[in-house]
Design an enzyme around this catalytic site. Structure first.
Site, PDB file in Angstrom:
ATOM      1  N   GLY A   1       0.820  -1.211   0.000  1.00 58.30           N
ATOM      2  CA  GLY A   1       0.000   0.000   0.000  1.00 58.30           C
ATOM      3  C   GLY A   1       0.852   1.257   0.000  1.00 58.30           C
ATOM      4  CB  THR A   2       4.067   2.028   1.673  1.00 52.48           C
ATOM      5  OG1 THR A   2       3.580   1.747   2.989  1.00 52.48           O
ATOM      6  CG2 THR A   2       5.066   3.157   1.713  1.00 52.48           C
TER       7      THR A   2
ATOM      8  CG  ASN B   1      -4.283   4.100   9.586  1.00 48.98           C
ATOM      9  OD1 ASN B   1      -4.650   5.186   9.145  1.00 48.98           O
ATOM     10  ND2 ASN B   1      -3.084   3.911  10.073  1.00 48.98           N
TER      11      ASN B   1
ATOM     12  CD  GLN C   1      -6.631  -0.264   7.786  1.00 49.16           C
ATOM     13  OE1 GLN C   1      -7.499  -1.122   8.019  1.00 49.16           O
ATOM     14  NE2 GLN C   1      -5.372  -0.429   8.132  1.00 49.16           N
TER      15      GLN C   1
ATOM     16  CB  SER D   1      -2.376  -2.982   1.167  1.00 53.54           C
ATOM     17  OG  SER D   1      -1.327  -3.770   1.659  1.00 53.54           O
TER      18      SER D   1
ATOM     19  CG  HIS E   1      -0.463  -6.551   4.890  1.00 54.07           C
ATOM     20  ND1 HIS E   1      -0.317  -6.238   6.224  1.00 54.07           N
ATOM     21  CD2 HIS E   1      -0.116  -5.432   4.213  1.00 54.07           C
ATOM     22  CE1 HIS E   1       0.105  -4.988   6.343  1.00 54.07           C
ATOM     23  NE2 HIS E   1       0.229  -4.476   5.135  1.00 54.07           N
TER      24      HIS E   1
ATOM     25  CB  THR F   1      10.259 -10.722 -12.207  1.00 56.15           C
ATOM     26  OG1 THR F   1      11.336 -10.584 -13.133  1.00 56.15           O
ATOM     27  CG2 THR F   1       9.597 -12.079 -12.361  1.00 56.15           C
TER      28      THR F   1
ATOM     29  CB  CYS G   1       2.994   2.591  10.420  1.00 60.24           C
ATOM     30  SG  CYS G   1       2.204   1.412   9.363  1.00 60.24           S
TER      31      CYS G   1
HETATM   32  N1  PLP Z   1      -2.527   3.184   4.230  1.00 63.45           N
HETATM   33  C1  PLP Z   1      -3.210   2.809   5.310  1.00 63.45           C
HETATM   34  C2  PLP Z   1      -4.474   3.517   5.652  1.00 63.45           C
HETATM   35  C3  PLP Z   1      -2.744   1.761   6.111  1.00 63.45           C
HETATM   36  O1  PLP Z   1      -3.430   1.392   7.183  1.00 63.45           O
HETATM   37  C4  PLP Z   1      -1.539   1.119   5.753  1.00 63.45           C
HETATM   38  C5  PLP Z   1      -0.984   0.051   6.597  1.00 63.45           C
HETATM   39  O2  PLP Z   1      -1.074   0.089   7.814  1.00 63.45           O
HETATM   40  C6  PLP Z   1      -0.886   1.540   4.590  1.00 63.45           C
HETATM   41  C7  PLP Z   1      -1.399   2.576   3.842  1.00 63.45           C
HETATM   42  C8  PLP Z   1       0.379   0.903   4.134  1.00 63.45           C
HETATM   43  O3  PLP Z   1       0.117  -0.354   3.581  1.00 63.45           O
HETATM   44  P1  PLP Z   1       1.328  -1.406   3.447  1.00 63.45           P
HETATM   45  O4  PLP Z   1       1.560  -1.940   4.821  1.00 63.45           O
HETATM   46  O5  PLP Z   1       0.824  -2.449   2.505  1.00 63.45           O
HETATM   47  O6  PLP Z   1       2.489  -0.661   2.921  1.00 63.45           O
END
Ligand code: PLP
Length: 377
Positions: A69-70, A149, A179, A199, A201, A238, A323
């Protein structure tokens, strides 16, 4: 162990791990390879792209796999600012975005962009009018998350998109839906955002894979990773075939009975809210409505002590976003709560596997914490 931190990450169900293992051990060819196993892998990746795209409500060609997601957040922000470089260098975002968005904006500030960070109200709510008022003729990008989040607040992306089209149609709209994907109902087709980040996970998929929806108003985006031309030439490298297989399987599992699952999670959230607020000094923080996140404060009790104490009892909860690694949360700080509330915020987050027994165990542990420790804030 009681796991109540699904907003940080989620367990991978067996069928997801099996789908990944099959690709790792048996169908391991590079999708660019020209022999049968490679060609088959290419087809498989495209089928899996369709699965994720269908769940997001977009065409497969609009969905680009990323490493997380980042990456999707960083890519979208850079791509929007690049496309609108002649329009202006102003960005509108909120003070409660994920660090991936905030740090990308800070980087762009160092490169000459101007960023407006909108403050939420004391419930963590951001209104569409507030966003639209901040938009100027030189606003290249608006980036507002779909679901926060830490608080579970849901932001009015469709209203923002409609307003933007009236006020400044060239401004591009990005939403971080990490989220929100498969947690609150929405479709890329009707949401109106130009970029949507997701994302795997957070929905029972593996870590290390996400996707970015890029809508048709984004013309000739500059490649994020130039190279061998994968992901429609926009993000070379890849393909992470096992992660993609896991992502698609997780999406399949979550979409099987999505509305029932979401209703069950919402009922569990109500059950949890009642169980926790029955504890003295415990109250709900913020106006979150997402079915999987509940932000609470055990007023006067430092949140890290609560997390440590519950951890010792085998219960995993979070003191805000995972995070932040122990640093005070910028989201909670943005609510401007009294010190004894701000320092005591914890986040409980659920998944489809969570039971009422898990909630009861957590509530009992929180009550024990309250009854056996002294408030210190
Ligand atoms: N954006 C939000 C709202 C999130 O909650 C998170 C992860 O906690 C991310 C982005 C980042 O996702 P990733 O962990 O896949 O980089």
């Amino acid at each position: 162990m009681v796991y109540l931190d699904h907003a940080a990450t989620t367990p991978v169900p067996r069928p997801v791990a099996d789908a990944m293992y099959q690709v790792l051990a048996e169908q391991f060819a590079n999708p660019s390879a020209q022999y049968a196993m490679g060609l088959e892998m290419k087809k498989q990746v495209e089928r899996q792209r369709e699965t994720v795209a269908r769940a997001l409500g977009c065409a497969a060609k609009q969905l680009h796999f990323t490493s997380c997601g980042t990456e999707g957040d960083c890519w979208a922000i850079r791509a929007a600012v690049w496309q609108n470089r002649r329009l202006g260098r102003h960005i509108v975002t909120t003070a409660v975005e994920h660090s991936a968005v905030l740090e990308s904006c800070r980087q762009l500030e160092q490169e000459g962009c101007e960023v407006t960070y909108l403050a939420p109200d004391s419930d963590g709510v951001i209104k569409a009018e507030q966003v639209l008022q901040a938009v100027r003729p030189d606003t290249a990008l608006v980036s507002v998350m779909l679901v926060n989040n830490e608080l579970g607040t849901v932001f009015p992306i469709a209203d923002i998109a409609r307003g933007l089209k009236r006020k400044n149609p060239q401004t591009l709209l990005h939403t971080d839906a990490v989220q929100g994907f498969l947690k609150v109902p929405f479709s890329a087709r009707t949401l109106g955002a130009d970029f949507i980040t997701i994302s795997a996970h957070k929905i029972g998929g593996p870590k290390g894979i996400g996707a970015l929806y890029i809508g048709d108003r984004v013309r000739n985006p500059r490649p994020l990773l130039p190279g061998g031309g994968q992901e429609a030439g926009l993000r070379s490298g890849t393909e992470a075939t096992a992660q993609i297989a896991g992502f698609a399987k997780a999406v399949e599992l979550r979409t099987e009975r999505l509305s029932e699952t979401l209703a069950e999670m919402a009922a569990l959230r109500d059950y949890a809210a009642a169980a926790f607020t029955a504890i003295p000094d415990c109250r709900i923080v913020g106006g979150g409505t997402a079915p999987h996140v509940l932000a609470l404060a055990l007023v006067g009790y430092p949140s890290q002590n609560i997390v440590n104490d519950l951890s010792a009892q085998g219960i995993c909860i979070s003191a805000g976003s995972a995070c932040h690694r122990g640093k005070p949360s910028h989201v909670v700080a943005a609510l401007h709560l009294p010190k004894e509330v701000q320092g005591s915020v914890i986040r409980i987050s659920f998944g489809p596997e969570t039971t009422r027994e898990d909630i009861d165990a957590c509530a009992a542990a929180l009550r024990r914490h309250h009854d056996t420790r002294f408030p210190r804030l």
